[in-house]
Design an enzyme around this catalytic site. Structure first.
Site, PDB file in Angstrom:
ATOM      1  N   PRO A  23       7.792  89.404  25.236  1.00 33.71           N
ATOM      2  CA  PRO A  23       8.572  90.619  25.517  1.00 33.71           C
ATOM      3  C   PRO A  23       9.948  90.541  24.876  1.00 33.71           C
ATOM      4  CG  PRO A  23       7.451  89.875  27.488  1.00 33.71           C
ATOM      5  CD  PRO A  23       7.222  88.820  26.450  1.00 33.71           C
ATOM      6  N   CYS A  24      10.380  91.647  24.273  1.00 30.05           N
ATOM      7  CA  CYS A  24      11.554  91.597  23.411  1.00 30.05           C
ATOM      8  C   CYS A  24      12.850  92.037  24.087  1.00 30.05           C
ATOM      9  CB  CYS A  24      11.321  92.464  22.175  1.00 30.05           C
ATOM     10  SG  CYS A  24      11.105  94.221  22.552  1.00 30.05           S
ATOM     11  N   GLN A  25      12.786  92.481  25.357  1.00 32.80           N
ATOM     12  CA  GLN A  25      13.994  93.035  25.970  1.00 32.80           C
ATOM     13  C   GLN A  25      15.150  92.041  25.985  1.00 32.80           C
ATOM     14  OE1 GLN A  25      10.930  93.211  27.139  1.00 32.80           O
ATOM     15  NE2 GLN A  25      10.476  95.212  28.020  1.00 32.80           N
ATOM     16  N   TYR A  68      15.944  89.925  23.793  1.00 31.98           N
ATOM     17  CA  TYR A  68      16.555  89.774  22.473  1.00 31.98           C
ATOM     18  C   TYR A  68      17.102  91.086  21.923  1.00 31.98           C
ATOM     19  CZ  TYR A  68      13.669  85.541  22.703  1.00 31.98           C
ATOM     20  OH  TYR A  68      13.083  84.374  23.093  1.00 31.98           O
TER      21      TYR A  68
END
Length: 416
Positions: free
Chosen positions: A115-117, A119
């Site tokens: 999950p990219c949140q 970064y």
């Protein structure tokens, strides 16, 4: 060549690799709704490959329910979707399930991106601590444990470009160091989805690692070029809807297939339109939408929140996110990035047709991400999927981008 999809989401990454000829072994995903989507999509591929597509069409038309669909496919199809978080607590169980599925066969490739949140530049800007305390910052460590366990020839790791700068590059350096210690050459490249034919401004970083004994050339991943299409191509054949209208299951197209829909494989012969469904809006929001569309049509300018009449301004923040109401413009070559926030409201994704006066539908969002129309996004409860679908679509890797990356990877692998 067999692959495992980690942090699989709705399966956009996997769809691209499947199209390129790779064989999925397992999908690992924590979101229950996304797991149902993966099971449904995997069922689609099984039925198509066994000349039983008519059964899947019956499901899209609402003639059979989800339980009936799943009862027709072999159990291992459904068991390949593993609804567990990737963690020290669950990894041994995940490994056991995967080993049951593959026996003594090797895993050739691992794909996926945590999950990219944690970064995301926007996420860090909104969080008081810049998301430094977010445990998702360290999910790359878990990814590395799968590399160590299965020792694939190659891996493909996708994430937001903010990964490169998060905590002054600490996490990106750790990823490189950790995976190199596992015996991989590790390279990365910044890509934009529009370079692969996706009608969206979606910037990502792709990290690829391959075993040192492979004669692999990274440059081909960057060699992408596509004819340019306008965003309006995704709207042309869809029925006009007002806010709160639409059908979850089967409805009819109003026009034939156009060149972009054919190129992107969005309409691929099934011609069964589902999830062209919109959310309702307040009268105030619809008034703002009209202002935003009219401003673009009149002067090709985006709406600045501070330019709204005072009676329409309800947000206290007047210094940031001033483009929070934004039109998906139809006569340009790409839209703004589709993100998971679309599940909360549609203000950033206003339909360009002022007569419809709404935010985009689930199907329109899926098309911006290059998902084919026969791709059905599930909810935990059958038929209650609008919010869950928006979230899955916003978090997904565009299948068209994934397919072109997969094709380049396959070309460069032994026996590819």
């Amino acid at each position: 060549m067999r692959y495992i999809d980690l942090f699989a989401g709705a399966g956009g990454f996997s769809e691209g690799f499947k199209r390129a000829g790779f064989e999925p072994v397992a999908f690992v995903e924590v979101d229950p709704a996304a797991c149902f989507t993966l099971k449904t999509r995997h069922s689609y591929h099984y039925l198509k490959e066994n000349n039983k597509s008519d059964i899947y069409i019956k499901y899209l038309k609402g003639e059979i329910n989800r339980e009936q669909l799943y009862s027709i496919v072999p159990s291992h199809i459904l068991e390949s979707v593993i609804n567990l978080s990737i963690s020290d607590e669950n990894n041994s169980k995940i490994f056991q399930i995967v080993e049951k599925l593959i026996g003594r066969k090797d895993i050739d490739v691992i794909v996926g991106g945590p999950p990219c949140q944690a970064y995301s530049l926007v996420g860090r800007a909104r969080d008081r601590n810049g998301m430094r305390d977010d445990p998702r910052n360290y999910l790359y460590i878990q990814y590395g444990k799968f590399l160590k366990k299965y020792s694939p020839k190659l891996f493909v790791f996708e994430n937001v470009t903010g990964l490169l700068s998060a905590e002054k590059g600490k996490h990106f350096k750790n990823i490189q160091d950790d995976y190199r210690k596992l015996g991989y050459v590790v390279e990365h490249v910044k890509v934009e989805a529009k370079e692969f034919g996706v009608l969206q401004n979606r910037k990502r970083v792709i990290i690829i690692g391959w075993k040192k004994d492979l004669n692999f050339s990274f440059g081909r991943i960057k060699e992408q070029s596509s004819e340019e299409y306008e965003v309006g191509k995704i709207f042309k054949d869809l029925p006009k809807l007002s806010a709160g209208e639409g059908k979850d299951k089967y409805c009819n197209y109003v026009d034939g297939i156009n060149d972009y829909l054919r190129f992107a494989k969005i309409r691929n012969g099934f011609d069964v339109l589902t999830q062209h469904i919109t959310r309702p809006h307040t009268e105030q929001d619809k008034e703002i939408y009209r202002i935003a569309v009219e401003k673009w049509k009149r002067s090709k300018e985006r709406l600045d929140y501070n330019d709204l009449p005072e009676r329409l301004k309800t947000h206290k923040n007047r210094n940031a996110f001033l483009d929070r109401f934004k039109v998906v413009v139809d006569n340009v070559n790409y839209s703004q990035t589709v993100v998971a926030h679309i599940a909360k409201d549609g203000h950033y994704y206003i339909h360009p047709d002022i007569e419809q006066n709404r935010s985009i539908s689930v199907r329109e969002a899926a098309r911006l991400q290059s998902f084919p129309d026969d791709y059905y996004f599930e909810g935990v409860k059958e038929g209650k999927s609008r919010t869950a679908a928006f979230k899955q679509i916003g978090n997904a890797v565009p299948p068209l981008m994934a397919e072109k990356i997969a094709a380049a990877v396959k070309y460069l692998l032994p026996n590819g």
